[in-house]
Write an enzyme that holds these catalytic residues in place. Structure first.
Site, PDB file in Angstrom:
ATOM      1  N   CYS A   1     -10.484  -2.986  -4.430  1.00 51.53           N
ATOM      2  CA  CYS A   1      -9.602  -4.073  -4.853  1.00 51.53           C
ATOM      3  C   CYS A   1     -10.393  -5.285  -5.339  1.00 51.53           C
ATOM      4  CB  CYS A   1      -8.646  -4.461  -3.730  1.00 51.53           C
ATOM      5  SG  CYS A   1      -7.395  -3.201  -3.444  1.00 51.53           S
TER       6      CYS A   1
ATOM      7  N   CYS B   1     -10.322  -4.682   0.171  1.00 50.53           N
ATOM      8  CA  CYS B   1     -11.400  -3.685   0.203  1.00 50.53           C
ATOM      9  C   CYS B   1     -12.249  -3.788  -1.066  1.00 50.53           C
ATOM     10  CB  CYS B   1     -10.808  -2.278   0.337  1.00 50.53           C
ATOM     11  SG  CYS B   1     -10.118  -1.614  -1.189  1.00 50.53           S
TER      12      CYS B   1
ATOM     13  N   GLU C   1      -2.941  -4.591  -3.283  1.00 45.08           N
ATOM     14  CA  GLU C   1      -3.450  -5.471  -4.336  1.00 45.08           C
ATOM     15  C   GLU C   1      -3.433  -4.757  -5.686  1.00 45.08           C
ATOM     16  OE1 GLU C   1      -4.757  -4.694  -1.405  1.00 45.08           O
ATOM     17  OE2 GLU C   1      -6.234  -6.187  -0.741  1.00 45.08           O
TER      18      GLU C   1
ATOM     19  N   CYS D   1      -3.950   0.720  -2.704  1.00 44.25           N
ATOM     20  CA  CYS D   1      -3.817  -0.512  -1.927  1.00 44.25           C
ATOM     21  C   CYS D   1      -2.741  -1.420  -2.523  1.00 44.25           C
ATOM     22  CB  CYS D   1      -5.125  -1.273  -1.910  1.00 44.25           C
ATOM     23  SG  CYS D   1      -6.508  -0.395  -1.173  1.00 44.25           S
TER      24      CYS D   1
ATOM     25  N   ASN E   1       0.842  -1.188   0.000  1.00 46.95           N
ATOM     26  CA  ASN E   1       0.000   0.000   0.000  1.00 46.95           C
ATOM     27  C   ASN E   1       0.882   1.246   0.000  1.00 46.95           C
ATOM     28  OD1 ASN E   1       0.625  -0.903   2.640  1.00 46.95           O
ATOM     29  ND2 ASN E   1      -1.022   0.300   3.546  1.00 46.95           N
TER      30      ASN E   1
ATOM     31  N   GLU F   1       0.225   5.099   0.679  1.00 50.98           N
ATOM     32  CA  GLU F   1      -0.696   6.153   1.094  1.00 50.98           C
ATOM     33  C   GLU F   1      -0.203   7.524   0.663  1.00 50.98           C
ATOM     34  OE1 GLU F   1      -2.475   3.874   5.039  1.00 50.98           O
ATOM     35  OE2 GLU F   1      -1.309   5.699   5.310  1.00 50.98           O
TER      36      GLU F   1
HETATM   37 ZN   LIG Z   1      -7.918  -2.228  -1.492  1.00 48.27          ZN
END
Ligand SMILES: [Zn+2]
Length: 140
Positions: free
Chosen positions: A95, A92, A61, A59, A48, A50
């Site tokens: 993703c 999430c 993924e 993210c 990830n 940010e």
């Molecule tokens: Zn995600």
């Protein structure tokens, strides 16, 4: 599950744990690593990333998926995802939709710490995580 199947899977999860170390998550402190197995055996990893402007963050993924697609791969066998939690954490919603785009049907969600060198995980199917999903076929 056969021993050899167990080995490739443990290696995939181990790679997700390694790339988790690179996570850029100064705001959430929630590190995530992902390892994406393409149909030719190449593994693309992602963490990830940010951003101070929160919605810009990506993210793990989707980082892995974008790396793979940008390198010319669009067919995948599986993805492993790991966090720092000692429970399985699932991808999430964004993703899940990205996994759906590329029909990544086996999603291995691993616990943070290996036991005797083996990561514990839970396998989810794409259908379990995103039932009745919208996909590219609707636009063709
Ligand atoms: Zn995600």
């Amino acid at each position: 599950m056969s021993e050899s199947e167990n080995d490739w899977l443990n290696n995939l999860i181990r790679k997700s744990a390694e790339v988790r170390e690179n996570a850029h998550c100064p705001y959430s402190k929630f590190r995530v690593g992902a390892a994406l197995l393409s149909d030719d055996g190449t593994v693309y990893t992602g963490c990830n990333v940010e951003n101070a402007c929160y919605p810009v963050g990506v993210c793990a993924e989707r980082t892995a998926i974008c790396k793979a697609v940008s390198e010319g791969h669009k067919k995948f066998k599986a993805i492993a995802v790991i966090t720092d939690r000692e429970e399985t954490v699932t991808p999430c919603g964004l993703c899940r939709q990205s996994l759906r785009e590329f029909q990544i049907k086996s999603i291995y969600c691993a616990k943070a710490t290996p036991v005797n060198g083996k990561y514990e995980y839970r396998l989810f199917t794409l259908e379990e995580l995103l039932p009745h999903s919208f996909g590219p076929e609707y636009l063709l």
